[in-house]
Design a protein around this motif. Structure first.
Motif, PDB file in Angstrom:
ATOM      1  N   VAL A  82     -38.746 -18.431  12.033  1.00 54.24           N
ATOM      2  CA  VAL A  82     -39.655 -19.690  11.458  1.00 54.24           C
ATOM      3  C   VAL A  82     -39.488 -20.851  11.844  1.00 54.24           C
ATOM      4  O   VAL A  82     -38.437 -21.127  12.062  1.00 54.24           O
ATOM      5  CB  VAL A  82     -39.429 -19.647   9.869  1.00 54.24           C
ATOM      6  CG1 VAL A  82     -40.519 -20.657   9.147  1.00 54.24           C
ATOM      7  CG2 VAL A  82     -39.543 -18.139   8.959  1.00 54.24           C
ATOM      8  N   CYS A  83     -40.594 -21.130  12.492  1.00 53.55           N
ATOM      9  CA  CYS A  83     -40.334 -22.612  13.327  1.00 53.55           C
ATOM     10  C   CYS A  83     -41.444 -23.613  12.629  1.00 53.55           C
ATOM     11  O   CYS A  83     -42.480 -23.322  12.332  1.00 53.55           O
ATOM     12  CB  CYS A  83     -40.957 -22.423  14.715  1.00 53.55           C
ATOM     13  SG  CYS A  83     -40.186 -21.115  15.498  1.00 53.55           S
ATOM     14  N   LEU A  84     -40.704 -24.762  12.242  1.00 52.42           N
ATOM     15  CA  LEU A  84     -41.536 -26.043  11.482  1.00 52.42           C
ATOM     16  C   LEU A  84     -41.478 -27.003  12.162  1.00 52.42           C
ATOM     17  O   LEU A  84     -40.654 -27.402  13.008  1.00 52.42           O
ATOM     18  CB  LEU A  84     -40.588 -26.030  10.212  1.00 52.42           C
ATOM     19  CG  LEU A  84     -40.907 -27.217   9.247  1.00 52.42           C
ATOM     20  CD1 LEU A  84     -42.289 -26.964   8.525  1.00 52.42           C
ATOM     21  CD2 LEU A  84     -39.921 -27.257   8.242  1.00 52.42           C
ATOM     22  N   SER A  85     -42.860 -27.688  12.204  1.00 54.58           N
ATOM     23  CA  SER A  85     -43.003 -29.014  12.759  1.00 54.58           C
ATOM     24  C   SER A  85     -43.760 -29.902  11.617  1.00 54.58           C
ATOM     25  O   SER A  85     -44.299 -29.486  10.592  1.00 54.58           O
ATOM     26  CB  SER A  85     -43.762 -28.978  13.956  1.00 54.58           C
ATOM     27  OG  SER A  85     -45.400 -28.805  13.669  1.00 54.58           O
ATOM     28  N   THR A  86     -43.705 -31.058  11.700  1.00 57.46           N
ATOM     29  CA  THR A  86     -44.189 -32.092  10.658  1.00 57.46           C
ATOM     30  C   THR A  86     -44.378 -33.574  11.205  1.00 57.46           C
ATOM     31  O   THR A  86     -43.924 -34.138  12.382  1.00 57.46           O
ATOM     32  CB  THR A  86     -43.167 -32.233   9.727  1.00 57.46           C
ATOM     33  OG1 THR A  86     -43.591 -33.014   8.766  1.00 57.46           O
ATOM     34  CG2 THR A  86     -41.873 -32.904  10.016  1.00 57.46           C
ATOM     35  N   THR A  87     -45.576 -34.241  10.666  1.00 58.18           N
ATOM     36  CA  THR A  87     -45.685 -35.721  10.785  1.00 58.18           C
ATOM     37  C   THR A  87     -45.271 -36.351   9.992  1.00 58.18           C
ATOM     38  O   THR A  87     -45.527 -37.693   9.963  1.00 58.18           O
ATOM     39  CB  THR A  87     -47.391 -35.789  11.243  1.00 58.18           C
ATOM     40  OG1 THR A  87     -48.003 -35.337  10.040  1.00 58.18           O
ATOM     41  CG2 THR A  87     -47.754 -35.121  12.435  1.00 58.18           C
ATOM     42  N   LEU A  88     -44.598 -35.832   8.687  1.00 60.13           N
ATOM     43  CA  LEU A  88     -44.174 -36.533   7.578  1.00 60.13           C
ATOM     44  C   LEU A  88     -43.053 -37.720   8.051  1.00 60.13           C
ATOM     45  O   LEU A  88     -43.450 -38.767   7.412  1.00 60.13           O
ATOM     46  CB  LEU A  88     -43.280 -35.562   6.607  1.00 60.13           C
ATOM     47  CG  LEU A  88     -44.362 -34.440   6.043  1.00 60.13           C
ATOM     48  CD1 LEU A  88     -43.795 -33.906   5.181  1.00 60.13           C
ATOM     49  CD2 LEU A  88     -45.706 -35.157   5.332  1.00 60.13           C
TER      50      LEU A  88
END
Length: 656
Positions: A61-67
């Motif tokens: 599971v790969c996660l990216s974010t702009t938060l």
């Protein structure tokens, strides 16, 4: 079939994709609104829409974010206290409180003046109950972190809050940038921790047992536990993932990725298929950091940018993100009536707010009535039955709308702002319709009245103004890529030179020529970047699956990290000084220093791999020596030796 699950949590939408590990093909894709009041809701909705039949087939599971990026741009995050040691001059930092204490270490790592322990303790006492996290930054701490570590020890006994020492995040000289990096890292801890916990909770409920990794700002990935300690590494995570996705989806090697989300427009010029890295440190929200991340420009322009009339009668967009009126009205139908029915007196000129501004309760668990004013508590009471317009609140509180202070409630994320956005503008014109158009049309009528324009005339004016801002941002990014410094750039100059709307002088026009296509990424990209492309007379490509390109980009990241140490010769003591990430050691001979540093870097590399959960990795040790004729160490002309240990691993080797 083995699958990778990619998740991108942005300020407005959470995207999810399932990708075949062998072919790289997108098996399914989905979008859901990011529910910032409870991130698990949006993440779970996005995963549910994928229609996963076999969770056992998901291996990563790969996660990216702009938060993180958005939090910096919007000035949000934890309350940070800062202790500086021997600060050379007064600087500006995004902190709640700050104290500078005496104690000097020079750039060789030698203790010149002792740390003033009593002064440090007194400064820490003043921060009790005022901060969530403490940052300690000493002037030359990367050469010798002893004073930072001593102050950290004092803080653990006095404050009992998480402590970040600046030397832990970077070993590069540059005091101010290093301190900013540590401060922003501290502010982002709760932001990223909330995201990771929410993601893990949803994965657990869905029975997905695959390892979770997070994309860093340089396009590589790290374990979730590592990200909780160093959330600053996730700055520009979303744009890095979108750059990877843009390359994959467009099939181009030379391109300009323009990722337009709800909050920001991120622009990345790419040549030869290589993501450009800013080795000196990324600039985000106007703050120059020491974070090695993708070289990009982030602008506060997105589909959910706050659209408003300023005091000079011109239209502004962003950088603040708000919830679009059309989206909010799906849940709060009363807002349509309030925007339509409530009016200001004709002789009342609103200044600080907009007539279409509305608010709703956000994170109720942040409410602490003891620290709120009587008016703030009244506002909360009025919002317990749902969202309301600011005009409604003004009537209930018997106050002028400009006299209602909601700044603290917004900062504490107790409420959120709902107002007109470019998304509402498109709903009003009918170019893009996802929700009920009526409230968006009402908002445009109010804004048009303030501008003393017909509604259709105002809509054309606003659309042109927003498109102009996008064009200026693209040009500015490429001029910086050509080497022009920010200090020499002027938005007004760029707008004047490249705009064809100015009738004052038709004796000269300028055309800019793009040698690579703009690849549009994100939900609003097709509409707004196509408009910008027509103005700039350049090619715009919006590839298939572009709306979830960030999530697609997450699944192509791997682990890479470089650990560094420095050996310098001290002319006065005739000793060799080894500067390691957490200490300073002296030696009589160069060979002895090199042998020690090599062994330590191998151990650091193993410790790093263990922390990342990587059992199989490759390492490469390199040396870069600087010599100088006539240097004080006449036998070898030795000045310094920089040793680097590069660690790399495939993300699939990360274990729980």
């Amino acid at each position: 079939m083995k699958l990778k699950l990619g998740i991108d949590t942005g300020g407005s939408y959470t995207d999810a994709v399932l990708v075949d590990c062998d072919t790289g093909e997108v098996v399914s894709k989905a979008k859901a609104r990011t529910t910032k009041e409870n991130l698990t809701i949006g993440i779970e909705e996005a995963i549910d829409k994928l229609g996963i039949n076999n969770t056992a087939g998901i291996v990563l599971v790969c996660l990216s974010t702009t938060l993180a990026t958005n939090a910096i741009v919007e000035g949000k995050g934890a309350k940070v206290g800062l202790i500086t040691i021997d600060e050379p001059k007064e600087y500006n930092y995004p902190v709640s409180c700050k104290s500078n204490i005496k104690g000097k270490i020079d750039v060789k790592g030698c203790e010149v003046f002792p740390l003033n322990v009593s002064e440090a303790a007194a400064a820490l006492e003043t921060m009790k109950d005022e901060i969530d996290t403490l940052v300690i930054s000493g002037y030359a701490s990367v050469r010798n972190p002893a004073y930072e570590l001593k102050t950290k020890e004092l803080s653990n006994g006095i404050l009992g809050v998480p402590v970040i020492c600046a030397h832990e995040l970077t070993n590069v000289l540059g005091y101010y940038e290093r301190t900013i990096t540590a401060v922003l890292n501290a502010k982002l801890i709760p932001v990223i921790k909330e995201l990771i916990l929410a993601t893990k909770e949803v994965l657990s409920v869905k029975g997905i047992k695959a390892t979770l990794v997070i994309i860093k700002g340089d396009g590589n990935c790290m374990a979730g536990s590592f990200a909780e300690e160093r959330p600053i590494e996730t700055v520009l995570s979303g744009p890095a993932a979108s750059a990877l996705g843009g390359i994959l989806l467009s099939g181009k090697q030379d391109l300009i990725v323009a990722d337009m989300g709800g909050t920001t427009l991120d622009i990345v010029p790419i040549r030869n298929g290589n993501i450009p890295l800013d080795e000196c440190g990324a600039t985000v929200g106007g703050w120059r950091t020491r974070v090695k991340a993708m070289h990009t420009r982030s602008f506060g322009l997105g589909g959910d940018s706050y659209m408003r009339m300023n005091n000079l009668g011109a239209i502004d967009f962003g950088p603040q993100r708000v919830v679009p009126l059309c989206a909010a009205a799906e849940k709060y139908k009363n807002l349509i009536w309030e925007i339509e029915s409530l009016h200001l007196p004709e002789d009342y000129h609103i200044i600080g707010r907009q007539e279409a501004d509305c608010v709703a309760l956000f994170k109720r668990h942040n409410i602490d009535r003891k620290v709120l004013t009587a008016e703030e508590n009244q506002i909360i009471e009025l919002l317990t039955d749902g969202a309301h317009s600011m005009l409604y609140l003004a009537g209930q509180l018997s106050k002028d709308v400009d006299g209602i202070d909601i700044a603290r409630l917004l900062q504490m994320e107790i409420i959120y702002l709902i107002s007109a956005t470019p998304t509402d503008l498109l709903h009003a014109t009918g170019e893009y319709v996802q929700y009920d158009r009526k409230i968006s049309q009402l908002a445009m009528e109010r804004l048009a009245a303030r501008k003393k324009m017909a509604v259709d005339e105002f809509e054309a004016y606003a659309e042109n103004a927003f498109t102009d801002r996008i064009c200026v941002s693209l040009i500015e990014s490429l001029l910086i890529e050509k080497g022009i410094t920010e200090e020499k750039l002027s938005e007004e100059l760029i707008r004047t030179v490249f705009s064809d709307d100015d009738e004052r002088c038709r004796l000269i026009d300028f055309d800019c020529r793009f040698h690579a296509p703009i690849v549009g990424i994100g939900a609003p990209a097709k509409t707004w970047l196509t408009k910008a492309g027509r103005k700039l007379k350049c090619e715009v490509i919006v590839p298939q699956n572009s709306e979830v390109a960030n999530a697609i980009g997450t699944v192509s990241g791997n682990i890479r990290e470089t650990l560094e140490a420095l050996i310098r010769f001290d002319c006065h003591t005739k000793k060799y000084i080894a500067h390691l990430p957490n200490r300073r050691v002296t030696f009589d001979s160069l060979d002895e220093a090199i042998g020690f540093v090599e062994r330590e870097l191998i151990l650091y590399g193993k410790a790093f791999a263990d922390k990342m959960g990587v059992k199989k990795y490759s390492s490469d040790l390199s040396k870069e020596q600087i010599v100088s004729e006539g240097y004080c160490n006449s036998e070898s002309n030795f000045v310094e030796l920089r040793l680097k240990m590069a660690i790399s691993a495939n993300a699939k080797y990360i274990c729980h």
